[in-house]
Enzyme design. Structure first.
Site, PDB file in Angstrom:
ATOM      1  CD  GLU A 255      -2.911  -1.068   0.281  1.00 36.05           C
ATOM      2  OE1 GLU A 255      -3.194   0.030  -0.219  1.00 36.05           O
ATOM      3  OE2 GLU A 255      -3.428  -2.134  -0.093  1.00 36.05           O
ATOM      4  CB  CYS A 294      -2.122   6.834   1.713  1.00 30.84           C
ATOM      5  SG  CYS A 294      -3.437   5.909   2.499  1.00 30.84           S
TER       6      CYS A 294
HETATM    7  P1  NAP Z   1       8.343   4.884   4.773  1.00 29.02           P
HETATM    8  O1  NAP Z   1       9.434   5.829   5.127  1.00 29.02           O
HETATM    9  O2  NAP Z   1       8.445   4.149   3.508  1.00 29.02           O
HETATM   10  O3  NAP Z   1       8.246   3.882   6.012  1.00 29.02           O
HETATM   11  C1  NAP Z   1       7.255   2.897   6.069  1.00 29.02           C
HETATM   12  C2  NAP Z   1       7.661   1.811   7.025  1.00 29.02           C
HETATM   13  O4  NAP Z   1       8.777   1.114   6.502  1.00 29.02           O
HETATM   14  C3  NAP Z   1       8.090   2.317   8.409  1.00 29.02           C
HETATM   15  O5  NAP Z   1       7.616   1.417   9.381  1.00 29.02           O
HETATM   16  C4  NAP Z   1       9.596   2.275   8.331  1.00 29.02           C
HETATM   17  O6  NAP Z   1      10.223   2.135   9.571  1.00 29.02           O
HETATM   18  C5  NAP Z   1       9.768   1.000   7.510  1.00 29.02           C
HETATM   19  N1  NAP Z   1      11.090   0.866   6.914  1.00 29.02           N
HETATM   20  C6  NAP Z   1      11.806   1.794   6.247  1.00 29.02           C
HETATM   21  N2  NAP Z   1      12.952   1.251   5.809  1.00 29.02           N
HETATM   22  C7  NAP Z   1      12.965  -0.036   6.234  1.00 29.02           C
HETATM   23  C8  NAP Z   1      13.895  -1.128   6.111  1.00 29.02           C
HETATM   24  N3  NAP Z   1      15.037  -0.968   5.464  1.00 29.02           N
HETATM   25  N4  NAP Z   1      13.582  -2.305   6.672  1.00 29.02           N
HETATM   26  C9  NAP Z   1      12.409  -2.479   7.345  1.00 29.02           C
HETATM   27  N5  NAP Z   1      11.491  -1.486   7.489  1.00 29.02           N
HETATM   28  C10 NAP Z   1      11.768  -0.296   6.938  1.00 29.02           C
HETATM   29  O7  NAP Z   1       6.938   5.615   4.745  1.00 29.02           O
HETATM   30  P2  NAP Z   1       6.294   6.608   5.816  1.00 29.02           P
HETATM   31  O8  NAP Z   1       7.047   7.901   5.754  1.00 29.02           O
HETATM   32  O9  NAP Z   1       6.141   5.944   7.148  1.00 29.02           O
HETATM   33  O10 NAP Z   1       4.838   6.776   5.211  1.00 29.02           O
HETATM   34  C11 NAP Z   1       4.495   7.780   4.284  1.00 29.02           C
HETATM   35  C12 NAP Z   1       4.079   7.195   2.972  1.00 29.02           C
HETATM   36  O11 NAP Z   1       3.185   6.124   3.171  1.00 29.02           O
HETATM   37  C13 NAP Z   1       3.342   8.193   2.103  1.00 29.02           C
HETATM   38  O12 NAP Z   1       3.911   8.203   0.834  1.00 29.02           O
HETATM   39  C14 NAP Z   1       1.912   7.673   2.059  1.00 29.02           C
HETATM   40  O13 NAP Z   1       1.239   7.950   0.849  1.00 29.02           O
HETATM   41  C15 NAP Z   1       2.102   6.210   2.254  1.00 29.02           C
HETATM   42  N6  NAP Z   1       0.919   5.609   2.879  1.00 29.02           N
HETATM   43  C16 NAP Z   1       0.164   4.745   2.153  1.00 29.02           C
HETATM   44  C17 NAP Z   1      -0.961   4.162   2.721  1.00 29.02           C
HETATM   45  C18 NAP Z   1      -1.823   3.205   1.944  1.00 29.02           C
HETATM   46  O14 NAP Z   1      -2.663   2.549   2.568  1.00 29.02           O
HETATM   47  N7  NAP Z   1      -1.689   3.088   0.660  1.00 29.02           N
HETATM   48  C19 NAP Z   1      -1.303   4.463   4.048  1.00 29.02           C
HETATM   49  C20 NAP Z   1      -0.508   5.349   4.749  1.00 29.02           C
HETATM   50  C21 NAP Z   1       0.603   5.912   4.150  1.00 29.02           C
HETATM   51  P3  NAP Z   1      10.909   3.373  10.337  1.00 29.02           P
HETATM   52  O15 NAP Z   1       9.818   4.277  10.719  1.00 29.02           O
HETATM   53  O16 NAP Z   1      11.573   2.726  11.482  1.00 29.02           O
HETATM   54  O17 NAP Z   1      11.868   4.007   9.366  1.00 29.02           O
END
Ligand code: NAP
Length: 519
Positions: A255, A294
């Site tokens: 997602e 999102c």
């Molecule tokens: P993100 O930076 O990609 O992080 C998402 C998750 O991945 C976090 O739990 C993060 O942990 C983890 N993560 C990052 N690098 C990792 C790795 N190397 N190994 C394991 N886990 C890792 O995204 P975000 O900033 O939290 O969220 C914002 C984005 O999410 C936006 O673009 C939004 O559109 C999208 N979103 C989509 C939906 C949907 O349902 N489609 C819902 C909500 C948000 P850490 O926090 O520890 O870095």
């Protein structure tokens, strides 16, 4: 306050360098997470061996009862969760309700879905398929729960809903959950899990949580596990292309982000009630959770002859938005969740403005209520792109804040061209009183969207909202939205089950069907 990990059915302190959790209203430190020190391989194995076996033996109805018990615990602590959502995410009451009550509501919904489900597997299709001239030889499909663990990696913006909308489906399916909330807002997920664990309602291994770290998670997943990821497309790509994930063919649901559109029908003008519904929805989507959803409306598409009217009406309403500390009941929009994201939003607006985009509303100084520049605030910002066909960025760059871009369309053909340049989105909404336009546009938008909301005056008060995900309908979109699918009533169970074709004598199939269930 130190966040702990919950693994192997016990709380464990992490080690290493801490990640600091802040209050986005004033930048104060509120907690810390230590991501190292957890033996992920053995924690996953514990969930697989202990959690999965126990959950699967319980059957669907008993697992649904577990969800009900979780609902009771969470509902009893709702007000405290609102307080945490304010502290760690700068949520207003409305924002917090979407996250906290959204999570509880989804659990409640799935706790009601076990009726008629058999104990070992379920059959979701009626009838059987004849496979040869001999009508005795036929086939059906059964769904049996996965024998591994469901790894859930969540985004920062929904620490409650993100946790429970995934956990509800996995637990009902009989698959234990190993969750990694986004670290910056993990406090709410952590406190909710603490309450559920303290209430002693879940069997050992049913849920594990790591707060911070988890960077080696992908190295330890196995072919009977599944991974449901929510977050940025960039992280999704990185995680799903890890060699072990590819080698073991681990199911991976994404997602991700998307540039959702809201469309004003060609029939609507300011005299029509639908016009007001459209403007109100844009305001709601831009300001709820400071636009950090999102599903938020990023692109507003209106008939060419209405763009000035829409720009004026949205700007007028944005003037009424009170930005500041949500602890003050007057405030209608809080801050961005982290300082880094605040910076990214500012840069994103600048980038868009370098590519045929101008600011209609949002470049005036902010009049903050009970807050100052220590907090991570952004003005709601309405942008306008008259040459939307010539701009790429406006269809590609998701500015994750209270920012939306208005653009004109001349014809349905041009409208569809603009919408699909988003590369696949979670949701599009259409505001129209014209039945023919609604009938024509819905299937045309279908292939590039996971959900379409069509609003007229009749459902203006009852519809859930452009950005509100409901457990009855699927959530997820094609292309840049991740290509994944969650929720949608029992459809969600597919991800946690193996579908198997069973080919046999029709009488035997009937026996199997009798012991299972037809939905
Ligand atoms: P993100 O930076 O990609 O992080 C998402 C998750 O991945 C976090 O739990 C993060 O942990 C983890 N993560 C990052 N690098 C990792 C790795 N190397 N190994 C394991 N886990 C890792 O995204 P975000 O900033 O939290 O969220 C914002 C984005 O999410 C936006 O673009 C939004 O559109 C999208 N979103 C989509 C939906 C949907 O349902 N489609 C819902 C909500 C948000 P850490 O926090 O520890 O870095």
């Amino acid at each position: 306050m130190k966040l702990l990990h919950f693994v192997n059915n016990g709380w464990q302190e992490g080690t290493g360098e801490p990640v600091i959790l802040h209050n986005p209203v004033n930048g104060e430190k509120i907690a810390e997470a230590y991501g190292d020190g957890v033996d992920i391989a053995s924690a996953l194995e514990y969930a697989r061996k202990t959690g999965n076996l126990t959950l699967r033996n319980m059957g669907y109805a008993s697992r649904a009862a577990l969800l009900s018990s979780i609902v009771d615990v969470l509902a009893a602590n709702r007000e405290r969760y609102y307080e945490i959502a304010l502290q760690n995410s700068g949520n207003t009451k409305t924002d917090a309700a979407l996250d906290v009550d959204g999570g509880i509501g989804t659990l409640k919904y799935y706790s009601s879905l076990s009726k008629g489900l058999n104990d070992e597997c379920y059959i979701s299709e009626s009838g059987s398929d004849r496979l040869s001239r001999d009508e005795n030889f036929q086939g059906i499909h059964i769904n049996t729960p996965l024998t591994g663990v469901a790894v859930h990696i969540n985004a920062f913006n929904f620490p409650s809903w993100g946790l429970w909308e995934k956990a509800a489906v996995a637990l009902l399916s009989g698959v234990p959950v190993f969750v990694k909330p986004a670290t910056s807002t993990a406090l709410l997920s952590y406190e909710m899990l603490r309450d559920v664990i303290d209430a002693d309602i879940l069997p050992p291994g049913a849920i594990s949580m790591i707060c911070g770290g988890g960077r080696d998670l992908m190295e330890h997943v196995q072919s009977n596990d599944c991974i449901a990821f929510t977050g940025s497309a960039e992280t999704a790509l990185f995680l799903k292309s890890q060699p072990n994930v590819i080698k073991s063919n681990v199911r991976f649901n994404v997602e991700a982000d998307s540039l959702n559109s809201s469309i004003l029908g060609p029939d609507v003008n300011p005299e029509s009630p639908v016009f007001d519904h459209f403007i109100n929805e844009i305001i709601r989507e831009m300001t709820v959770k400071a636009g950090q959803k999102c599903t938020a409306i990023r692109r507003i598409m209106v008939p060419e002859n209405q763009i000035d009217n829409v720009a004026a009406a949205v700007s007028e309403k944005l003037k009424e938005i009170k930005v500041g500390n949500p602890a003050n009941a007057e405030v209608t929009m809080g801050p961005i969740v982290t300082q880094q994201q605040q910076q990214t939003v500012v840069e994103g607006i600048k980038k868009l403005c370098s590519d045929n985009v101008s600011i209609v509303f949002g470049d005036q100084p902010l009049d903050l209520i009970d807050a100052d520049e220590q907090g991570y605030f952004i003005s709601p910002t309405l942008l306008r792109c008259d040459a939307a066909t010539d701009s790429d960025l406006v269809h590609e760059l998701e500015v994750f804040g209270p920012v939306s871009t208005l653009m004109p369309y001349k014809s349905t053909e041009q409208l569809l061209d603009l919408v699909t340049r988003g590369g696949g989105s979670l949701v599009a909404s259409v505001f129209t009183a014209d039945d023919d336009f609604a009938k024509d546009i819905a299937p045309k938008l279908g292939s590039s969207h996971g959900r379409i909301l069509i609003v007229d005056d009749v459902i203006a008060k009852s519809h859930g909202g452009h950005g509100v995900v409901m457990p009855q309908s699927i959530h997820g979109g094609p292309g840049r939205a991740g290509g994944g699918q969650e929720l949608g009533a029992l459809r969600a169970l597919d991800f946690y089950h193996q579908r198997t074709a069973v080919q046999a004598n029709i009488n035997r199939l009937d026996n199997i069907r009798e012991a299972s269930c037809v939905q």
